[in-house]
Design a protein around this motif. Sequence first.
Motif, short mmCIF file in Angstrom:
data_model
loop_
_atom_site.label_atom_id
_atom_site.label_comp_id
_atom_site.label_asym_id
_atom_site.label_seq_id
_atom_site.Cartn_x
_atom_site.Cartn_y
_atom_site.Cartn_z
N ALA A 284 0.82 -1.21 0.00
CA ALA A 284 0.00 0.00 0.00
C ALA A 284 0.85 1.26 0.00
N LEU A 285 2.14 1.13 0.35
CA LEU A 285 3.02 2.29 0.42
C LEU A 285 3.56 2.64 -0.96
N PRO A 286 3.80 3.92 -1.21
CA PRO A 286 4.33 4.31 -2.52
C PRO A 286 5.78 3.86 -2.69
N ASN A 287 6.17 3.64 -3.94
CA ASN A 287 7.57 3.34 -4.24
C ASN A 287 8.39 4.60 -4.01
N LEU A 288 9.62 4.42 -3.56
CA LEU A 288 10.49 5.56 -3.26
C LEU A 288 11.54 5.73 -4.34
N PRO A 289 12.07 6.95 -4.48
CA PRO A 289 13.20 7.15 -5.39
C PRO A 289 14.39 6.32 -4.91
N ASP A 290 15.38 6.15 -5.78
CA ASP A 290 16.54 5.30 -5.50
C ASP A 290 17.30 5.69 -4.24
N ASP A 291 17.33 6.96 -3.88
CA ASP A 291 18.15 7.38 -2.73
C ASP A 291 17.33 7.59 -1.46
N GLU A 292 16.09 7.07 -1.40
CA GLU A 292 15.26 7.16 -0.21
C GLU A 292 14.87 5.76 0.23
N TYR A 293 14.70 5.61 1.56
CA TYR A 293 14.42 4.29 2.13
C TYR A 293 13.40 4.41 3.25
N TYR A 294 12.61 3.37 3.40
CA TYR A 294 11.74 3.27 4.57
C TYR A 294 12.60 2.86 5.76
N HIS A 295 12.33 3.47 6.91
CA HIS A 295 13.09 3.13 8.12
C HIS A 295 13.05 1.63 8.38
N ALA A 296 11.90 1.01 8.16
CA ALA A 296 11.75 -0.43 8.40
C ALA A 296 12.72 -1.25 7.55
N ASP A 297 13.11 -0.73 6.38
CA ASP A 297 14.05 -1.44 5.52
C ASP A 297 15.48 -1.35 6.04
N LEU A 298 15.79 -0.29 6.77
CA LEU A 298 17.15 -0.07 7.25
C LEU A 298 17.43 -0.80 8.56
N ILE A 299 16.41 -0.95 9.39
CA ILE A 299 16.59 -1.58 10.70
C ILE A 299 16.96 -3.05 10.50
N GLY A 300 18.05 -3.44 11.16
CA GLY A 300 18.54 -4.81 11.06
C GLY A 300 19.66 -5.01 10.06
N LEU A 301 19.91 -4.02 9.19
CA LEU A 301 21.00 -4.16 8.22
C LEU A 301 22.35 -4.15 8.94
N ASP A 302 23.28 -4.96 8.46
CA ASP A 302 24.64 -4.96 8.97
C ASP A 302 25.34 -3.70 8.49
N VAL A 303 26.20 -3.15 9.34
CA VAL A 303 26.94 -1.93 9.02
C VAL A 303 28.42 -2.28 8.95
N PHE A 304 29.04 -1.98 7.82
CA PHE A 304 30.47 -2.22 7.61
C PHE A 304 31.16 -0.89 7.34
N ASP A 305 32.45 -0.80 7.73
CA ASP A 305 33.18 0.40 7.36
C ASP A 305 33.68 0.24 5.93
N THR A 306 34.33 1.26 5.41
CA THR A 306 34.76 1.23 4.01
C THR A 306 35.86 0.21 3.76
N GLY A 307 36.48 -0.32 4.83
CA GLY A 307 37.49 -1.37 4.70
C GLY A 307 36.91 -2.76 4.84
N GLY A 308 35.59 -2.86 5.02
CA GLY A 308 34.94 -4.17 5.12
C GLY A 308 34.82 -4.73 6.53
N VAL A 309 35.20 -3.96 7.55
CA VAL A 309 35.12 -4.41 8.94
C VAL A 309 33.70 -4.15 9.46
N LYS A 310 33.11 -5.19 10.06
CA LYS A 310 31.75 -5.03 10.57
C LYS A 310 31.76 -4.14 11.80
N LEU A 311 30.94 -3.08 11.75
CA LEU A 311 30.82 -2.15 12.87
C LEU A 311 29.65 -2.53 13.77
#
Length: 171
Positions: free
Chosen positions: A87-114
């Motif tokens: 039911a939610l609208p599609n977003l442009p390429d550089d926008e995200y729903y908060h629910a999509d970001l929660i739980g994602l792994d975060v890595f630094d630019t060298g590949g180390v998991k933060l």
Amino acid sequence: MSDDKICVAAIAGAFGVRGEVRLKSFTAEPEAMADYGPLSTEDGGATYSVTLTRPVKGGFAARLTGVATKEQADDLKGTRLYTDRDALPNLPDDEYYHADLIGLDVFDTGGVKLGAVRAVHDYGAGDMLEVFGPGLKTTVLIPFTNACVPTVDLAGGRVVADPPEGLFPDE
């Protein structure tokens, strides 16, 4: 909770004595929460059609189908309301729903998991990713900007961050 449901509002309590509720919106356009069709509780046990009646401090006064008394409205305080992801609208390429970001792994630019994204906050100056991970005693807030988070890979379940110096230990 199924990934195909997104929380768009929460009932903050009764508004008045005729069964209206006070709704807090979690949508970019606050009044849009009523446009996403009937909203359901987290467990799917109840579904409500929402009619916004007027803006009030901290949200909107609204009528929900099946809620006719102040007591019924009071009983719903704290209930989160969800809509189908479709039911939610599609977003442009550089926008995200908060629910999509929660739980994602975060890595630094060298590949180390933060760590992993625990939440997304907006304190008025733009979104911040709340990250918790190995070696951290508390969560860390990373500005969600192109400079600090150059890559978001939803399909890969990760983001690449270039956080300001000193945010993480051993930097």
